[in-house]
Write a protein that holds these residues in place. Structure first.
Motif, mmCIF file in Angstrom:
data_model
loop_
_atom_site.group_PDB
_atom_site.id
_atom_site.type_symbol
_atom_site.label_atom_id
_atom_site.label_comp_id
_atom_site.label_asym_id
_atom_site.label_seq_id
_atom_site.Cartn_x
_atom_site.Cartn_y
_atom_site.Cartn_z
ATOM 1 N N GLY A 19 0.828 -1.199 0.000
ATOM 2 C CA GLY A 19 0.000 0.000 0.000
ATOM 3 C C GLY A 19 0.859 1.245 0.000
ATOM 4 O O GLY A 19 1.953 1.263 0.573
ATOM 5 N N THR A 20 0.366 2.303 -0.636
ATOM 6 C CA THR A 20 1.204 3.483 -0.857
ATOM 7 C C THR A 20 0.637 4.756 -0.233
ATOM 8 O O THR A 20 0.965 5.857 -0.648
ATOM 9 N N THR A 59 -2.598 1.964 -4.955
ATOM 10 C CA THR A 59 -2.536 3.388 -4.678
ATOM 11 C C THR A 59 -3.902 3.997 -4.971
ATOM 12 O O THR A 59 -4.881 3.284 -5.186
ATOM 13 N N ALA A 60 -3.986 5.324 -4.962
ATOM 14 C CA ALA A 60 -5.225 6.032 -5.276
ATOM 15 C C ALA A 60 -4.884 7.445 -5.698
ATOM 16 O O ALA A 60 -3.876 8.011 -5.250
ATOM 17 N N ASP A 61 -5.745 8.024 -6.537
ATOM 18 C CA ASP A 61 -5.452 9.374 -7.019
ATOM 19 C C ASP A 61 -5.508 10.414 -5.911
ATOM 20 O O ASP A 61 -4.884 11.463 -5.989
ATOM 21 N N GLU A 70 2.574 9.679 -8.465
ATOM 22 C CA GLU A 70 3.773 10.155 -9.148
ATOM 23 C C GLU A 70 5.032 9.487 -8.605
ATOM 24 O O GLU A 70 5.893 9.011 -9.371
ATOM 25 N N LEU A 71 5.161 9.461 -7.289
ATOM 26 C CA LEU A 71 6.334 8.843 -6.671
ATOM 27 C C LEU A 71 6.395 7.351 -6.982
ATOM 28 O O LEU A 71 7.471 6.804 -7.260
ATOM 29 N N LEU A 72 5.243 6.696 -6.936
ATOM 30 C CA LEU A 72 5.200 5.265 -7.224
ATOM 31 C C LEU A 72 5.605 4.980 -8.659
ATOM 32 O O LEU A 72 6.391 4.053 -8.925
ATOM 33 N N ILE A 289 -3.031 -5.801 2.214
ATOM 34 C CA ILE A 289 -2.257 -4.621 1.824
ATOM 35 C C ILE A 289 -1.453 -4.114 3.012
ATOM 36 O O ILE A 289 -2.020 -3.708 4.032
ATOM 37 N N ALA A 290 -0.154 -4.137 2.875
ATOM 38 C CA ALA A 290 0.753 -3.671 3.922
ATOM 39 C C ALA A 290 1.334 -2.320 3.518
ATOM 40 O O ALA A 290 1.969 -2.202 2.472
ATOM 41 N N GLY A 291 1.098 -1.336 4.349
ATOM 42 C CA GLY A 291 1.714 -0.034 4.134
ATOM 43 C C GLY A 291 2.797 0.181 5.173
ATOM 44 O O GLY A 291 2.638 -0.229 6.323
#
Length: 346
Positions: A19-20, A59-61, A70-72, A289-291
């Protein structure tokens, strides 16, 4: 790393996904306490995840106003073919009245914007992030189907929907021979088992995958919090002022953590690893999902894929965290035995 099928697609995804929500937002009032990771840190997290066999990234917008995407995208770089990439839409991404929701206008704009930010020409799993009470589901699904037919999206899914909303959407898609949801992202953990009432049986019946967000309840199930608010991790997102997003009965939660610590001690692992392994042992769950803000957190979470809980472990965790049976489940369960002739009963 182990892999599981994404619904009935034939696509294999890692049972631990990345997860991001921690990516970006260093100056953002909402996302700074969650993570605020910069490009160098994101590069290390993504590289560690991919090297460990994680191939599913979410991710998500709306995360950090698009900065997470963007970073991802930059972190994935030339490893794009190694990734099953999912993103989401519905939340406001601008000041205008049409900068949110699931209208055809916003869906088509959002696809293009996410593709640009992610630096890719296709999204593997495009998910609606919530239910739009204004836009007819027929309009949303038609727009999503067009994105699939254009090759900009491979598969579609949902997140935070009720079981009846998902089954309605599946019926609409079938009626019009359109792309249909293959996965549903849900909030699910030892302290939040509400998904078991309807969403888990629905997923089993329809063949949808369940992917799980906030499996550690915002860090609560790491075992680093004690009654009275004392924590051994002042940097955790749950300890930050203003961040207590997930909802659950905290007193019951501490009783669950007590058992979680006991099971973890038996296996000589962290409570967090046990909490994730418990989810992976539940029906219909495809990926958890691991963040993470720190590499050691991510490494520990990844190791949950290798932890097999015993029948005793599962029974103890189930006993302390079990939900009361809700209507109509209790009356249906009570009636079920009468439908089996006594001679055939086990």
């Amino acid at each position: 790393m182990k892999y599981r099928l994404l619904g009935r697609t034939g696509v294999w995804v890692s049972e631990i996904s990345l997860g991001t929500m921690t990516f970006g937002g260093k100056e953002h009032p909402v996302f700074r306490p969650i993570g605020g990771l910069g490009q160098d840190e994101v590069d290390r997290v993504v590289g560690t995840a991919l090297d460990a066999g994680i191939n599913f990234i979410d991710t998500a917008d709306v995360y950090a106003d698009g900065e997470s995407e963007e970073l991802l995208g930059r972190a994935i770089g030339n490893r794009r073919r190694d990734v099953v990439l999912g993103t989401k839409l519905i939340a406001p991404v601008g000041p205008g009245p049409n900068d949110q929701g699931l209208s055809r206008m916003h869906v088509m704009r959002s696809v293009e914007d996410s593709l640009r930010r992610l630096g890719t020409d296709y999204i593997d799993l495009y998910q609606i992030h919530n239910w739009d009470h204004v836009t007819p589901i027929e309009e949303t699904l038609s727009a999503l189907d067009d994105a699939v037919r254009q090759g900009k999206v491979r598969y579609i899914g949902s997140s935070n929907l009720a079981a009846w909303q998902i089954t309605q959407a599946l019926g609409v898609s079938a009626l019009h021979d359109q792309a249909k949801f293959v996965a549903n992202q849900v909030h699910y953990s030892l302290v939040s088992r509400d998904a078991e009432r309807d969403l888990v049986p629905m997923a089993q019946d329809t063949g949808l995958s369940l992917t799980v967000w906030s499996p550690l309840a915002g860090g609560f199930l790491t075992g680093k919090f004690d009654r009275g608010g004392v924590t051994t991790d002042q940097g955790s997102r749950r300890s930050q002022n203003g961040y207590d997003f997930v909802q659950f009965d905290e007193e019951k939660g501490f009783r669950i953590v007590d058992v979680l610590r006991s099971v973890a001690a038996r296996h000589e692992v962290s409570p967090a690893r046990v909490a994730l392994a418990w989810l992976l042992a539940q029906p219909a769950v495809t990926s958890v999902i691991a963040g993470a803000r720190k590499l050691e957190q991510l490494t520990d979470n990844i190791a949950a894929s290798e932890l097999t809980l015993t029948a005793q472990d599962l029974a103890e965790l189930d006993e302390v965290s079990r939900l009361p049976v809700a209507y109509p489940n209790w009356i249906q369960q009570g009636f079920a035995p009468t439908r089996i002739p006594a001679a055939n009963a086990a």
